[in-house]
Every structure is written in structure tokens, then in C-alpha cells.
Write a protein that holds these residues in place. Structure first.
Motif, PDB file in Angstrom:
ATOM      1  N   ILE A 233       0.833  -1.207   0.000  1.00 33.17           N
ATOM      2  CA  ILE A 233       0.000   0.000   0.000  1.00 33.17           C
ATOM      3  C   ILE A 233       0.865   1.253   0.000  1.00 33.17           C
ATOM      4  O   ILE A 233       0.560   2.244  -0.691  1.00 33.17           O
ATOM      5  N   TRP A 234       1.965   1.223   0.745  1.00 37.02           N
ATOM      6  CA  TRP A 234       2.854   2.389   0.763  1.00 37.02           C
ATOM      7  C   TRP A 234       3.525   2.582  -0.599  1.00 37.02           C
ATOM      8  O   TRP A 234       3.714   3.719  -1.034  1.00 37.02           O
TER       9      TRP A 234
ATOM     10  N   THR B 204       1.083   4.282  -2.682  1.00 35.13           N
ATOM     11  CA  THR B 204       0.948   5.672  -2.240  1.00 35.13           C
ATOM     12  C   THR B 204       2.076   6.528  -2.801  1.00 35.13           C
ATOM     13  O   THR B 204       1.848   7.634  -3.317  1.00 35.13           O
ATOM     14  N   GLU B 205       3.309   6.020  -2.704  1.00 40.29           N
ATOM     15  CA  GLU B 205       4.465   6.782  -3.178  1.00 40.29           C
ATOM     16  C   GLU B 205       4.480   6.930  -4.691  1.00 40.29           C
ATOM     17  O   GLU B 205       4.816   7.993  -5.224  1.00 40.29           O
TER      18      GLU B 205
ATOM     19  N   THR C  94       1.887   6.548  -6.945  1.00 38.21           N
ATOM     20  CA  THR C  94       0.724   7.132  -7.622  1.00 38.21           C
ATOM     21  C   THR C  94       0.189   8.378  -6.920  1.00 38.21           C
ATOM     22  O   THR C  94      -0.275   9.309  -7.577  1.00 38.21           O
ATOM     23  N   GLY C  95       0.213   8.389  -5.595  1.00 40.22           N
ATOM     24  CA  GLY C  95      -0.355   9.513  -4.854  1.00 40.22           C
ATOM     25  C   GLY C  95      -1.829   9.708  -5.131  1.00 40.22           C
ATOM     26  O   GLY C  95      -2.365  10.806  -4.961  1.00 40.22           O
ATOM     27  N   SER C  96      -2.507   8.642  -5.539  1.00 42.09           N
ATOM     28  CA  SER C  96      -3.899   8.747  -5.968  1.00 42.09           C
ATOM     29  C   SER C  96      -4.836   8.102  -4.939  1.00 42.09           C
ATOM     30  O   SER C  96      -4.682   6.919  -4.596  1.00 42.09           O
ATOM     31  N   ALA C  97      -5.825   8.879  -4.495  1.00 44.06           N
ATOM     32  CA  ALA C  97      -6.834   8.338  -3.580  1.00 44.06           C
ATOM     33  C   ALA C  97      -7.661   7.266  -4.294  1.00 44.06           C
ATOM     34  O   ALA C  97      -8.073   6.277  -3.681  1.00 44.06           O
TER      35      ALA C  97
ATOM     36  N   LEU D 111      -5.783   3.968  -4.220  1.00 45.43           N
ATOM     37  CA  LEU D 111      -5.807   3.352  -2.891  1.00 45.43           C
ATOM     38  C   LEU D 111      -7.184   2.779  -2.570  1.00 45.43           C
ATOM     39  O   LEU D 111      -7.302   1.713  -1.962  1.00 45.43           O
ATOM     40  N   THR D 112      -8.227   3.489  -2.996  1.00 52.44           N
ATOM     41  CA  THR D 112      -9.584   2.979  -2.794  1.00 52.44           C
ATOM     42  C   THR D 112      -9.797   1.697  -3.593  1.00 52.44           C
ATOM     43  O   THR D 112     -10.380   0.724  -3.100  1.00 52.44           O
TER      44      THR D 112
END
Length: 429
Positions: free
Chosen positions: A41-42, A45-46, A48-51, A54-55
Motif C-alpha cells: 500500500i505504501w 501511495t508513493e 501514484t499519490g492517488s486516492a 488506494l480505494t
């Protein structure tokens, strides 16, 4: 070995050594999975930086449990449960090895991670269902609540230690090295399963066709629906998930908007909840709960309501009150869940437990995405804090309603529906 002989074996202290040998291996597996899950998950996050990404990752992880769970339960009830756990742990390890190879080749992208999250979740569903359905054949009935409490406590420890260990390892190891932790812990989980036999209940035998699996799923649904107390308990669990999860999903907004805090304050809130789960699980493990287990669950619901109420009522300048509320909520989580698992393990026919556990996880889990869809717009209209009040009120109503419902209170004494399966020789693990 027949089922009656297996039951006799768990009535003495002899059950403890083989069970906790296997259980210890599973704790290592859970820890490794927690480390890798956090790391993946991290990475998303790093990179893509996309909510939205992550959803989507969260939903991919939910799919096997919600959509495939009932079919997994039907298969677990037909197959040798020890082999199911060995294959499930091995699948997770193989998926991780594939990711390591992609990292070495510089070819790791978002899509292989999505596939890995799906397959790891699928392996987890098989493993969880087989393990829970095997406990009643390895543990004496009067020890089930204690074992459930210890299980909850250790899962709480893993939830606390896993992310911290992952963050540390990501600072000192290359990414492939962090992933390799999961391969090692999977081996530690499989090794005891290769040594210790797990008794299996009377089985309907090998899967003959897709139609036979669908028939097993329908039989599981019919079994739960015909047992009024169990069906109402499933309804309660689904409602509790629906009310409870949005409050925790919106906690970052509660911390930033109401308490004017940041990542540190959010970390404290989550850590207090995790510490509460450990305390509550250990307490249940030592106490064992009331003789009628459902009363323990009702007491836990009231305790959760009080904890959630403290979080809702905490003034903006009193984060400490909210932290106390999170601790109290966490303490009562095992008090609610532990006896419910013990009731199913003690009362449901062993040949049906895979289907019952998977149905409970699937149906109650399906409430989570639905509640998340509703929670966001509702919080925009009436604020974030109200969800904690709604969850607290829901716990009170469910606790009182359950205590006043004869089918739930008498669940442990109610006549079970008849299992309509063909007799077949028992399978020994």
C-alpha cells in the motif's frame, strides 16, 4: 480416526501442545502478511499519490471475502482443512516471490500489485475459514472462548507491530528484502502443519462439479436461515459493521477537523484502539466470559457503546477523552467477537462450519463498502462526529435488542437444523 475419537482427544490437556504449535506458526504468517500489506500500500501511495488507486486497492482486497467467501466455505467443508491451510499459505508465498522477481527485474507496476492483493486476500479467506472451522475439533468446548480471546489479542498485537515493523524494515532493507519477510513467515506457518495432524469432520467428499459446489452454498444458506438464532446473530453482525466501519474510516477527518491534530494524533488514536484489543483479548483469555457466551457479547456491546460515546462527546481541546474512548472501544472488541466465534465453533456442525464462517464474513463484510459509500456524503452534511454517536447508539440498541430476543439468548441451546449431506468416511489431516 473418527470424529468421536477426535472430540475425546481435545478433552484433556493434550490438546494444548499441538494446537499452540500450529497457532504460533499462524501468528508468524499474520505478521508477515501485515508487513507486506503495509509495504504494498505504501508503494502505491508513493508511486501514484492517488486516492482512487488506494480505494481501488482496498476494494480489490475485499472482493474475495465478500464475493467468493461462500464458495470458499463450501470447498473448505469438502476438502482436508490442513491441506487447505498449507496451500493457502503457500499461495501467498508464491505470489510474494513473483513480486520479488518483478522488483529485481525493475518491472513492478500497479497492476501486478492489484493482482497480488487479490490473490493474497483469496489465500487469506481460505486460510481463515479452514483455521476457524478446525478449532472446534482441536480445542475443548469449555476453552473455546479463552482461545478466541487469545486469538483476538494476538491479532491486535500484529495490527500494532506489523506496520511499525514494516516501516522500520523499509528504512533498512531494499523493497524486495521487505517482501521476502513474508516468504520466511509463510514457511514458519506451513512447517507445523506438516508435522501436526488436524482432524477433519465427516465430509461429502471431493468436488464433483460446479453444480455440487453451488448446492453446498445453498445448503449453507438454508442451514443459517433455518436456525433463527444464528440468522439473527448474522443480521446483528452485519448491522454492527455497517454502523461501526464508517466511524473508523472517517477518523482522520475527526482528528484534523475537530481536534485540529495531525498524523501524530491519528497515530495515537489508532494505537490506543490496538492496545485496547490486546488488553481485551488477554482479559477474555484469562476470564473466559460468562457461562452463557452470548451474555459476554452483549456486555461487550455496551462497553463499545460507552467508548464510542466518549469519542463523540470529547471536546476539541480534550483529545485525552477521545483516546480513553478508543482504548475502551478496543478492549470491548474481543469481548464482543470472541464469544461469537466460540458459539459457532461449539454449536454448528463441524461439517458446516466452513460455510457458516465464510457466510458470516461475506455477508457482514458486504456491509462495509455500502456503509462507506453512504458515510462520505452524510459526513459532509451533518459532520464526522455524528457517526460515532450513531455507532454508539447502534451498539446499545443491538445489545438491548439481542438481550430481549429469545432466539439469540437461547442460541446455544436451540436445536440445530439437520445437515442434509451424504455420509462419507472421515478424512484425517
Amino acid at each position: 480416526m473418527v470424529l468421536e475419537q477426535s472430540k475425546q482427544n481435545v478433552d484433556s490437556k493434550a490438546w494444548m501442545k499441538p494446537f499452540f504449535f500450529i497457532f504460533g506458526g499462524q501468528v508468524f504468517s499474520l505478521l508477515g502478511s501485515s508487513v507486506v500489506q503495509f509495504s504494498l500500500i505504501w508503494w502505491l501511495t508513493e508511486k501514484t499519490g492517488s486516492a482512487a488507486v488506494l480505494t481501488a486497492a482496498m476494494l480489490v482486497g475485499f472482493l474475495p471475502e465478500v464475493v467468493l467467501g461462500p464458495f470458499v466455505g463450501a470447498l473448505v467443508d469438502r476438502w482436508n482443512r490442513r491441506r487447505v491451510m498449507i496451500l493457502a499459505d503457500s499461495l501467498v508465498a508464491v505470489v510474494t516471490v513473483v513480486l520479488i522477481v518483478l522488483v529485481w527485474g525493475g518491472q513492478l507496476t500497479m497492476w501486478p500489485i492489484f493482482a497480488a492483493l487479490f490473490l493474497r486476500s483469496l489465500g487469506g479467506v481460505f486460510h481463515f475459514t479452514a483455521m476457524q472451522a478446525s478449532i472446534s475439533l482441536m480445542v475443548p468446548e469449555n476453552e473455546l472462548s479463552r482461545v478466541a480471546g487469545i486469538n483476538q489479542a494476538l491479532r491486535g498485537v500484529v495490527n500494532i507491530v506489523g506496520p511499525l515493523l514494516a516501516a522500520f524494515l523499509m528504512g533498512v532493507l531494499p523493497f524486495w528484502g521487505v517482501l521476502a519477510v513474508d516468504v520466511v513467515t509463510a514457511f514458519l506457518a506451513v512447517l507445523p502443519l506438516l508435522i501436526v495432524a488436524i482432524p477433519s469432520p465427516q465430509s461429502t467428499g471431493a468436488v464433483q462439479s460446479v453444480k455440487s459446489v453451488l448446492a453446498d452454498v445453498r445448503e449453507g444458506l438454508r442451514y443459517v436461515r433455518q436456525w433463527n438464532g444464528l440468522f439473527l446473530l448474522l443480521v446483528m453482525a452485519t448491522l454492527l459493521n455497517f454502523l461501526f466501519m464508517p466511524a473508523f474510516a472517517l477518523m482522520p477527518l475527526l482528528v484534523t477537523e475537530h481536534f485540529q491534530g495531525g498524523a501524530l494524533q491519528l497515530g495515537w488514536m489508532e494505537s490506543m484502539f490496538g492496545a485496547g484489543i490486546v488488553i481485551g483479548g488477554l482479559a477474555l483469555g484469562a476470564w473466559g466470559g460468562f457461562k452463557r457466551r452470548i451474555y459476554t457479547t452483549m456486555l461487550g456491546l455496551m462497553g463499545m457503546a460507552l467508548g464510542l460515546g466518549l469519542v463523540w462527546g470529547a471536546p476539541a481541546q480534550t483529545l485525552g477523552m477521545a483516546l480513553a474512548g478508543m482504548l475502551l472501544t478496543g478492549i470491548n472488541m474481543p469481548i464482543v467477537n470472541g464469544p461469537l466465534f466460540a458459539i459457532v465453533q461449539a454449536r454448528v456442525e463441524p461439517a458446516m462450519q466452513g460455510r457458516v464462517f465464510s457466510l458470516m464474513a461475506s455477508i457482514s463484510g458486504a456491509a462495509v463498502p455500502l456503509s462507506m459509500v453512504i458515510a462520505g456524503p452524510t459526513a459532509e452534511l451533518i459532520g464526522v462526529r455524528v457517526w460515532f454517536l450513531v455507532a454508539a447508539a447502534g451498539c446499545v440498541l443491538l445489545g438491548i435488542g439481542g438481550a430481549l430476543t429469545p432466539a439469540i439468548i437461547n442460541l446455544e441451546n436451540e436445536q440445530q437444523p439437520r445437515v442434509q449431506t451424504e455420509a462419507a468416511p472421515n478424512v484425517v489431516g
